[in-house]
Scaffold this active site. Structure first.
Site, mmCIF file in Angstrom:
data_model
loop_
_atom_site.group_PDB
_atom_site.id
_atom_site.type_symbol
_atom_site.label_atom_id
_atom_site.label_comp_id
_atom_site.label_asym_id
_atom_site.label_seq_id
_atom_site.Cartn_x
_atom_site.Cartn_y
_atom_site.Cartn_z
ATOM 1 N N ASP A 79 0.906 -1.273 -0.016
ATOM 2 C CA ASP A 79 -0.003 -0.013 -0.014
ATOM 3 C C ASP A 79 0.693 1.103 0.044
ATOM 4 O O ASP A 79 1.899 1.302 0.724
ATOM 5 C CB ASP A 79 -0.929 -0.059 1.330
ATOM 6 C CG ASP A 79 -1.926 1.028 1.428
ATOM 7 O OD1 ASP A 79 -2.113 1.994 0.234
ATOM 8 O OD2 ASP A 79 -2.145 1.373 2.416
ATOM 9 N N PHE A 328 -2.916 -11.444 5.078
ATOM 10 C CA PHE A 328 -3.560 -10.126 5.091
ATOM 11 C C PHE A 328 -3.468 -9.723 6.505
ATOM 12 O O PHE A 328 -4.126 -10.411 7.268
ATOM 13 C CB PHE A 328 -4.614 -9.764 4.350
ATOM 14 C CG PHE A 328 -4.784 -10.062 2.823
ATOM 15 C CD1 PHE A 328 -4.529 -8.896 2.000
ATOM 16 C CD2 PHE A 328 -4.371 -11.125 2.137
ATOM 17 C CE1 PHE A 328 -4.572 -8.951 0.501
ATOM 18 C CE2 PHE A 328 -4.443 -11.361 0.859
ATOM 19 C CZ PHE A 328 -4.419 -10.121 -0.099
#
Length: 348
Positions: A79, A328
C-alpha cells in the site's frame, strides 16, 4: 461474497477503532527468507517507502536503470498509504550494478543492494513483519480479550478487501468478463480479475465452514496441510480421529479450494461441501477454467506469529506480528474491532 458479510471466528466485534490514522501507524517489512547470492544477473534493491505504490516505484527504478519496465519485478504489492520496506529485482545481465545512491524519488530511501542469481517473483517471500498502531478504540477491555484469543487461536485466513480492488471493482470486472460483457486483453488486468475471482470463492468457502460449524473439524476427504508447508494430503474416514487430534494441537491445517482448471483435490464429505457452497458461482468457476488457472489449496486458519501488543493509553494499542506471504493484516484487524475508517487498505 462481500468482505463485510464474511463470518467471524471470534464473533462480530462491538468495539470500534481506527486503522492508519497516520501513514506511520502502519509499517510492514518484507522477509525474503534467504540471503542474496552476492552475484548473478539480477540486482535486488531494498527500499523504505512512504506515499508511493509498488508499481510506481518499479517504473521509476526501470527508468533509473534504463531498462524495460518488465525487467523489474517484486514479490508482492504494498500500500502507498503506509511505511513499507520492500525488495525489488532488476534484471541486468552483463551490466555493472548501478549507483543507487543516485536514485532519487520522493518518499523512497534505498536500504540495501545485492546481486542475486534468480529473479524475484510474486510470492517468493517467507512473509511480512507488521507493526500497527490502532487508535480511537472504544472498548479496550473487549479488544484486549480479542487480542488474547487471536494470539492463541488465530483468525480466518481471508483474502483482504484490497485483493478485490477499490470498491470491489476487480471482482465486479471479473463477473462481467465471466458473462462475456467485456473482453480483457491487458495482461495485468487479467491477472487482477482472475485473482479476485478465485480469492472471492476461497473466502466464501472459509466463511461457510465457520457458519456450518466445521471450520475446525476435519471432514472425510478434507485436504489437510502440514503446518508451515505447502504440501497436503486427503483425510481418510478411518483416520479422522487421529487427524482431528493433530489438527487440535496445531500440526495440521484444514484447507479450502483456490478453484481453477482442474480437480479441487478433495473427496467425500469435503468435496460435497465445497460443491454445495460454490453451486451458485458457476460463472466465476467457468472463467477460471476457461483461462486455465491452476487450482490450489490454502489453509483456512491464519495464525499470526511473534504477536505482541502494548497499550499506549485506553484508546491506543501498538500491535506487532508476522504473517506468511500472501496473508493479510486485514484478516487480523477485523477480528479485533469494527473499523471506523473501513476503506483503509492494509498491505499484503
Amino acid at each position: 461474497m462481500e468482505f463485510s458479510t464474511l463470518q467471524y471466528l471470534h464473533g462480530r466485534p462491538v468495539a470500534t477503532g481506527v486503522v492508519k490514522a497516520f501513514a506511520e501507524d502502519f509499517f510492514v517489512a518484507e522477509d525474503l527468507g534467504f540471503t542474496p547470492d552476492g552475484e548473478g544477473e539480477h540486482v535486488l534493491v531494498r527500499l523504505r517507502k512512504e506515499g508511493c505504490n509498488t508499481q510506481f516505484v518499479a517504473e521509476n527504478l526501470a527508468r533509473f536503470a534504463r531498462i524495460a519496465g518488465r525487467s523489474v519485478s517484486y514479490a508482492g504489492l504494498k500500500d502507498r498509504h503506509a511505511v513499507t520496506e520492500q525488495w525489488f529485482c532488476l534484471h541486468l545481465p552483463g551490466r555493472d550494478t548501478p549507483d543507487f545512491s543516485q536514485f532519487v524519488l520522493e518518499g523512497c530511501q534505498v536500504l540495501a543492494v545485492a546481486r542475486h542469481r534468480k529473479k524475484l517473483r510474486i510470492g517468493t517471500l517467507r512473509g511480512n513483519q507488521f507493526r500497527l498502531v490502532l487508535r480511537h478504540i472504544s472498548d479496550s477491555a473487549e479488544v484486549e480479550e480479542r487480542l488474547r484469543r487471536v494470539a492463541t487461536q488465530g483468525v480466518p485466513n481471508y483474502f483482504g478487501e484490497q485483493r478485490f480492488g477499490r470498491g470491489g471493482n476487480n471482482l465486479q470486472q471479473a463477473r462481467r468478463w465471466a458473462t462475456d460483457q467485456i473482453r480483457v486483453k491487458e495482461r495485468a488486468k487479467r491477472g487482477f480479475y482472475l485473482s479476485a475471482a478465485r480469492s472471492a470463492l476461497f473466502n466464501l468457502l472459509v466463511s461457510e465452514r465457520l457458519a456450518a460449524g466445521c471450520f475446525s473439524r476435519v471432514l472425510a476427504g478434507d485436504a489437510l496441510q502440514l503446518t508451515g508447508r505447502g504440501s497436503w494430503f486427503v483425510a481418510r474416514e478411518a483416520e479422522l480421529s487421529v487427524l482431528q487430534q493433530r489438527l487440535d494441537v496445531g500440526e495440521l491445517r484444514i484447507t479450502a479450494a483456490l478453484p481453477g482448471d482442474g480437480d479441487g483435490g478433495v473427496g467425500g464429505d469435503a468435496a460435497e461441501f465445497e460443491r454445495r457452497v460454490l453451486s451458485e458461482t458457476a460463472d466465476l468457476q467457468a472463467l477460471l477454467t476457461r483461462e486455465r488457472v491452476d487450482p490450489a489449496r490454502r489453509a483456512v486458519l491464519l495464525q499470526p506469529q511473534a504477536m505482541t501488543w502494548s497499550w499506549w493509553d485506553d484508546a491506543t494499542v501498538e500491535l506487532t506480528f508476522d504473517l506468511p506471504a500472501g496473508s493479510f493484516a486485514t484478516s487480523v484487524v477485523r477480528e479485533l474491532f469494527c473499523q471506523e475508517n473501513s476503506d483503509a487498505d492494509l498491505a499484503e
